[in-house]
Design an enzyme around this catalytic site. Structure first.
Site, PDB file in Angstrom:
ATOM      1  N   LYS A 163      51.987  12.091   0.846  1.00 60.89           N
ATOM      2  CA  LYS A 163      52.227  10.779   1.418  1.00 60.89           C
ATOM      3  C   LYS A 163      51.933  10.915   2.900  1.00 60.89           C
ATOM      4  CE  LYS A 163      55.645   7.109   2.144  1.00 60.89           C
ATOM      5  NZ  LYS A 163      57.054   6.698   1.979  1.00 60.89           N
ATOM      6  N   ILE A 197      51.723   4.058  -0.681  1.00 64.45           N
ATOM      7  CA  ILE A 197      53.162   3.949  -0.898  1.00 64.45           C
ATOM      8  C   ILE A 197      53.645   2.883   0.068  1.00 64.45           C
ATOM      9  CG2 ILE A 197      55.379   5.138  -0.974  1.00 64.45           C
ATOM     10  CD1 ILE A 197      53.386   6.353  -2.892  1.00 64.45           C
ATOM     11  N   TYR A 251      55.816  14.537   1.392  1.00 59.52           N
ATOM     12  CA  TYR A 251      55.946  13.412   2.325  1.00 59.52           C
ATOM     13  C   TYR A 251      55.800  13.968   3.739  1.00 59.52           C
ATOM     14  CZ  TYR A 251      58.070   9.061   4.200  1.00 59.52           C
ATOM     15  OH  TYR A 251      58.326   7.889   4.869  1.00 59.52           O
TER      16      TYR A 251
END
Length: 304
Positions: A164, A206, A136
């Site tokens: 992400k 996401i 992330y």
């Protein structure tokens, strides 16, 4: 089930009762709505999931409950957001025991680690877990950026598979593709630049407002994938005022209020968060109500 890093994966909210316990009944309603809409995975315990407020046993209960609910239809991922390497390894191993199929992993919390420290943190978890890892990368909110040079080192580990991408710089999608091709899958993580990122080559999204509007979110992905770009753009333009509720310090409260309006959630949050009130609440209600009045009729996006 190996994770296919593509499509829509909601970062779901955690539901609480009026007594501040996990509300698994409300949670089940939302998860079933996500599955019905055609999402491609479920992400637990992220920012929207109020991860920092959850006890270890609550995270594990959410994981096992979700695994039971999805019945293998889509992969379940759990967020790793820990202060120490030891705790991150332990969390990853518990997630695997509980049936999670992947990890979404933030850099170390609280301590602003240097580049080498950050790389070693991710590598340590990769060594000690067989689960695929999505890094992330959100320097805007978490103050640590994972650079291309750092990814070059991290990708020596086969189970580090995706990012992400939440730098809020769309050109980073192209930089990643140029540097790593398909070796590093890209899941865009910022609602307000999601379609742009998908069109530039991101593999999936996401998403946040998907928690309240699952069908619309999946439709945007499927339309652009099918080459029906103008339809995707039109839907995205309708969606934008709602999507902007995600890039706000009170995104959890905003999105939970939207879930109430669409009948698939509750407004309860865990302190120190409090429900919206006053002018803030009036504004968010106006955005939601206006959007619902103009809610578009969706095409048969599941059969494009």
């Amino acid at each position: 089930m190996r994770i296919q890093w593509k499509g829509i994966m909601p970062a779901v909210t955690t539901k609480f009762t009026d007594d501040d316990e996990l509300d698994l009944k409300a949670f089940e309603i939302n998860i079933k709505a996500q599955l019905e809409a055609g999402v491609h995975g479920i992400v637990l315990g992220g920012t929207l999931g109020e991860a920092s407020t959850l006890l270890d046993n609550e995270k594990r209960m959410l994981t096992t409950t979700t695994v039971d609910l999805v019945k293998g239809k889509v992969p379940v991922l759990i967020n790793i957001a820990e202060q120490t390497t030891k705790a991150a390894i332990e969390a990853a191993q518990k997630a695997e025991i509980d049936g999670a199929k992947g990890l979404m992993m933030l850099p170390p919390m609280r301590y602003k680690s240097g580049d080498k420290e950050t790389v070693e943190y991710f590598k340590a978890v990769a060594r000690n877990s067989s689960l695929p890892i999505m890094v992330y990368n959100n320097p805007v909110d978490y103050k640590i950026e994972i650079t291309l040079e750092m990814f070059d080192e991290l990708l020596k580990f086969d189970n580090i598979e995706a990012v992400k991408e939440s730098t809020r710089d769309i050109t980073n999608v192209t930089r990643i593709k140029n540097a790593f091709g398909n070796r590093l899958k890209i899941m865009t993580g910022v609602d307000t630049i999601a379609l742009e990122s998908l069109l530039m080559g991101a593999d999936g999204w996401i998403a946040g407002l998907v928690c309240a509007f699952p069908a619309e979110t999946v439709a945007i992905y499927e339309l652009q994938k099918a080459g029906r770009i103008q339809e995707a753009i039109d839907l995205y333009r309708w969606f934008m005022p709602l999507l902007e509720l995600d890039i706000n310090p009170k995104l959890v409260q905003n999105i939970k209020l939207a879930e109430v309006y669409t009948g698939i959630g509750t407004e309860n949050v865990r302190q120190p968060r409090l429900k919206l009130e006053g002018a803030e609440r009036d504004y968010v209600k106006h955005v939601i109500e206006t959007s619902l009045k103009n809610r578009p009729v969706l095409p048969d996006y599941k059969n494009l």
